[in-house]
Every structure is written in C-alpha cells, then in structure tokens.
Design a protein around this motif. Structure first.
Motif, PDB file in Angstrom:
ATOM      1  N   PHE A 173       0.842  -1.194   0.000  1.00  0.00           N
ATOM      2  CA  PHE A 173       0.000   0.000   0.000  1.00  0.00           C
ATOM      3  C   PHE A 173       0.872   1.238   0.000  1.00  0.00           C
ATOM      4  N   TYR A 210      -4.592   7.156  -1.324  1.00  0.00           N
ATOM      5  CA  TYR A 210      -4.546   5.850  -0.672  1.00  0.00           C
ATOM      6  C   TYR A 210      -4.570   4.798  -1.784  1.00  0.00           C
ATOM      7  N   PHE A 212      -3.668   0.711  -3.028  1.00  0.00           N
ATOM      8  CA  PHE A 212      -3.483  -0.666  -2.563  1.00  0.00           C
ATOM      9  C   PHE A 212      -3.221  -1.558  -3.777  1.00  0.00           C
ATOM     10  N   ASN A 233     -10.190   1.185   6.172  1.00  0.00           N
ATOM     11  CA  ASN A 233     -10.503  -0.250   6.231  1.00  0.00           C
ATOM     12  C   ASN A 233     -11.696  -0.588   5.350  1.00  0.00           C
ATOM     13  N   LYS A 236     -10.602  -0.721   1.786  1.00  0.00           N
ATOM     14  CA  LYS A 236      -9.825  -1.941   1.527  1.00  0.00           C
ATOM     15  C   LYS A 236     -10.729  -3.133   1.257  1.00  0.00           C
ATOM     16  N   LEU A 239     -11.335  -4.041  -2.284  1.00  0.00           N
ATOM     17  CA  LEU A 239     -10.240  -4.620  -3.062  1.00  0.00           C
ATOM     18  C   LEU A 239     -10.580  -5.991  -3.626  1.00  0.00           C
TER      19      LEU A 239
END
Length: 552
Positions: A173, A210, A212, A233, A236, A239
């Motif tokens: 990340f 941000y 990832f 969170n 994420k 993802l």
C-alpha cells in the motif's frame, strides 16, 4: 424491639398507673412493636426489590444498548455487503476494458452512500513497467466525469515512489498526504502531464492518496480530507471485489486481443497473398492499395500508404503511393536519395537497419519538402490545410513501408506497420527471386532461340533461303512473347538504296513467306532505315504514324 418503644415501656413500668392500665398500655406497645417490625420488614423487602429492579433495569438497558449496537452493526454490514454486491454486479457485466470506468464510479458512489465524505476520485492503475506508464481509469466524484489516461510515472518523485511501491506485489500500500502550498505545486506538475486538472484542488487544503496493490494493478482513492482509520478499512474491503473486476478485465482484454490478432493475421495474409501473386514490379501499386485498405479495416486512417524500394546503386528511391478514398489514385515516382528532410534520413535509417522511423515535418522544412514533392508532379491534398505531416516508416531488406498521417499515431500503429513490413519482406524477396529465376529462364529461352536462328543462318547456301531464316526468327520471337504482325530481312543492294526484303507474316491461314524488291522512294521509314545502315547503327526503334506506315 424498637429502641423508642423500649424506652416508653420502661417509663410505663416506672409510672404510678394501675397494673391493669400498665398491662393495657404494654399490650398496645407490643402490638405497635409488631407493626413496626412488619413495616421495617416491608420496607427492607421494598428496598431489596428496588435494588433488584435497578440492577435488572440497568442490565436490560445495557443489553438493549448492546442489541441496538449489534443491530446497527448488522445493518451497517448489510449496507456494506449490498454496496460490495453492486460493485460485483457491475464487474460481472463488464463487456469491454472501458467498463472499468463504471467500476470506479460505482465504488465511489457506494462509498458516499456509506458516509465516506470528501471523495475526490476513485481510480485504477494497470502498469506497463517496460514503458514506465500505467493505464489510469478514474472517476471524479464532484465533477461526475470519467477518464482513461495512459500516464507516465517516471517523471515525478511522488509518482515514481507510488509506482515502485505498487509494483512490489500484492498487499503493498501507498499513502501520502499533500498539504498546503504543496497542493499548488502538485497542480503545477499535473499541468505538465496529460491528466485531468481538478479545479476543486484550487481551494483544497490537502490532497490525500490511498493506493493498494494487487500486483500488476492497483486500486486507489484520493480525498480532499484525510480518511479515518475505519474509512480506510472500508475502502480496503472493496479490493476483493475489484480483484474480480480486474480478472474480468484481463479476460476481456485477452479475448479482444485474440480477436484483433486474428483480424491482423487475416490482413497480413491478404498482403502476403497479393505480394506473392505479383508478376511484375509495377504491381506494387496494387499491393500499396491493399495495404491501405487493410489499415482502414483495422481501424486506422492513413492519409497515404507508400512502398519504397531502395535502388542503392542508382541512389534512387522507387516509390509507389496511394492517397484518397480506397487508396486511389495509385502513383509511381523515382526520387533522389539526397532530399534532406525526409528521404536522406529515411535512407540513413534503412542503412543502419533500424526497424522503424518517425519523422515529424512542419514549418519551413515542410514547405521545402512540399515544393520538392510537387517538382515530381505530386498534387497536394486540397481537402485540408496541412500544417504538419508525420512520416512513419517500417523497414525491410529492400526498402520500407510508409504510413503518412497528419498527427502522431500510437506506438501500436508503428508495431503493426513493422509487422506488415516483416511479411512484405519475405514475400517481396521471394518475388525478386522469382523475377531472377524467370529472367534466367527467359535468357536461356532467348539463347536457345538465337541458337536456332544461328544454326539456320549458317545453313544458308543461297539468298532464297533467307525466307526460312526469317520464318525461324518470326516463330522464335513469337515464342518469346513479342507481339508482331511481320518480320523481315532487308538486304541493301550494292550502290543502291533499294533492298531485297524477305518477309514472314501472320495471316488467317498461318504464316506467309514472301520475297520482294523494295525500290527506294523518299519516305521517313526508308530514309531512317538507310541512314542507320550508312552510319553502322546495329539497332534502332522508332514509332511511325498509321498514315506513314500505310503509305510505305
């Protein structure tokens, strides 16, 4: 007994009352004590009940609060699951790579519904490490706009750090916060690139990224305010669903690539077949037209396709060109190598065995090249004002294939041109080999014909046999594919311009032989023939009018 009642009982015992009165009062006190004890008991029980009720009520409130929080958490989780499911549904409905934009838009909208505020954009980065770029699919929330941009990441420190971190692999990340005046610096940098310029950044106090990684692809979000931990969170969690989108993207991209490759192979095969079918070099004009049409079928719009053959020993480029709709008209030019702006550079790159070359011509060099081009009879495209011409060359062993346009074409177009050049090289080389073999066979056929004429000539014992010689000459010339109606041997008579003519001609009933004496008279044909004889010219050719021929 209650202390106060006990004191009263003592006072009664000590009083001057009669025994009967004392007994009566003591009985009342005893009853009062019993009532008091009952009351105390009730009060004690009531207090215990109150305490128990308080404890139960507290426990109930705590349990209700816990249940409320559990319900809220469950509802929140259901909202998240519904949001993820909406993204998943869009992923499964993808039909082309550009649908990745809808994935970004849906993720952004679902995050907003889940109360994530100040979203700037949601974007993906599909990396092409060899080129130092990534394909960026992005959705800007406040602008409600989507963009697909191939972005270079090697020209900025932050950009480069982000890409290097993502390329380390799945699970990596990258988070960065650009604050205060740094935001203005970032805007200034972006204006030097091809990315969308977000005007909301002009009033933003920060820009927060941000990212990832999932390996060769990354999912990112940028915001005008830093995200809270729970918001990070939450992002994420998208993802995993995005990974499904990327898998779908790769499947679609592969299917498109396979279909396109099949289309390219079909186009290459058409060019290969046309080149293999060539019987003479001037058919390169037809091959150029085929190239033009195949490029158009593949979605490219060339202004002109050219085939250039390097005649190095003559320092000349033989050029076949197409222009206009469907590659018409077809044109042929012979151009000197020394033209400085295009041809000299093209020849130099060909000699250096480069695969391709791109030349961007504008301003004075373009004017000079246009003037040079017009000097060879070429006409300018009057459909537009030409301020820039881009020459794209792909080389092969004998020359090049050219793709001429009015703006720069993508690298994939150049790669495709190189593939066409590779196919053309093989087939054109074979064409030259066939030409050489045919020339050798033709030469052998000519030698055999000459030998026939030579042997028949050597066998002549008297002049009348010249008819047999000319007959052999006529037959052999016909076998060699030379069209004619007659052939003759003309023998000048000494001291005269008259000739004995031994003639073989082709008639309805076959070959005819004749011997006549041609008496000289003033005529262009007779004069030219006698003049050549007197000057000892072995061979000359001249075209006469029908009137001159019929009057001879």
């Amino acid at each position: 007994m209650n202390q106060q009642l006990s004191n009263i009982e003592l006072l009664i015992q000590q009083s001057a009352l009669t025994d009967e009165e004392k007994q009566k009062l003591l009985k009342e006190i005893s009853n009062a004590d019993k009532q008091w004890n009952i009351l105390e008991f009730k009060l004690d029980q009531t207090e215990k009940v109150k305490k128990t009720t308080s404890v139960l009520l507290k426990e109930t409130i705590e349990e209700l609060e816990k249940k409320r929080k559990d319900v809220e958490a469950q509802n929140k989780e259901l909202e998240i699951q519904n949001a993820l499911e909406r993204v998943r549904a869009v992923a499964l409905s993808m039909k082309e790579p550009a649908d990745m934009l809808e994935i970004c838009k849906t993720i952004s909208q679902q995050l907003q519904l889940l109360n994530v505020k100040e979203i700037r954009n949601v974007q993906t980065a599909i990396f092409y490490e060899g080129k130092g770029t990534y394909m960026n699919y992005e959705y800007y929330a406040k602008h409600d706009k989507t963009f697909t941009t191939e972005t270079t990441y090697t020209n900025n420190e932050i950009h480069n750090a982000f890409a290097n971190q993502m390329l380390k692999g799945n699970g990596e990340f990258f988070i960065t916060h650009i604050k205060g005046d740094e935001v203005k610096d970032w805007i200034a940098y972006q204006k030097t690139t091809n990315v969308f310029i977000d005007d909301y950044l002009n009033t933003a106090s920060s820009l927060n990224y941000y990212w990832f990684s999932l390996g060769a692809v990354a999912l990112g979000i940028s915001t005008y305010e830093p995200l809270k931990e729970e918001e990070i969170n939450l992002f994420k969690r998208f993802l995993k669903v995005f990974e499904l989108s990327y898998t779908r993207y790769l499947d679609i991209e592969q299917a498109i690539a396979q279909a396109r490759e099949a289309k390219i192979e079909a186009a290459l095969e058409r060019v290969r077949a046309r080149t293999m079918a060539m019987q003479k070099s001037d058919e390169l004009a037809d091959t150029a037209a085929i190239l033009f049409s195949q490029f158009k079928n593949l979605g490219y719009e060339p202004d002109r396709i050219t085939i250039g053959i390097m005649q190095e020993e003559k320092h000349i480029l033989e050029l076949w060109a197409t222009s206009g709709d469907a590659g018409e008209p077809r044109q042929f030019y012979q151009l000197p190598f020394n033209e400085p702006h295009v041809l000299a550079k093209c020849v130099k790159a060909w000699k250096e065995q480069k695969r391709s070359l791109v030349l961007d011509l504008y301003g004075q060099p373009l004017k000079e090249y246009t003037k040079f081009w017009k000097s060879f009879g070429a006409t300018q495209d009057t459909r537009r004002t030409i301020d820039q011409v881009v020459f794209n060359f792909a080389f092969f062993s004998k020359g090049y294939l050219g793709f001429i346009s009015f703006e720069h074409v993508p690298p994939l177009t150049i790669e495709l041109l190189e593939r066409f050049a590779g196919v053309f090289d093989l087939t054109y080389t074979r064409f030259l080999d066939l030409q050489k073999a045919e020339a050798q066979a033709k030469e052998a056929q000519i030698e055999a014909a000459l030998e026939k004429v030579r042997s028949r000539s050597l066998a002549v014992y008297k002049s009348d046999e010249f008819n047999e010689v000319i007959k052999v000459v006529f037959e052999k010339l016909q076998e060699l594919g030379i069209p004619m109606t007659s052939a003759s041997i003309n023998v000048f008579i000494d001291g005269s311009k008259d000739t004995d003519a031994y003639i073989c001609g082709s008639g309805e009933d076959g070959l005819t032989l004749s011997h006549i004496r041609l008496i000289y008279f003033d005529h262009p044909i007779a004069n030219d023939r006698y003049d050549a004889h007197k000057r000892g010219i072995d061979f000359f050719t001249k075209t006469y009018s029908a009137e001159e021929k019929n009057s001879f």
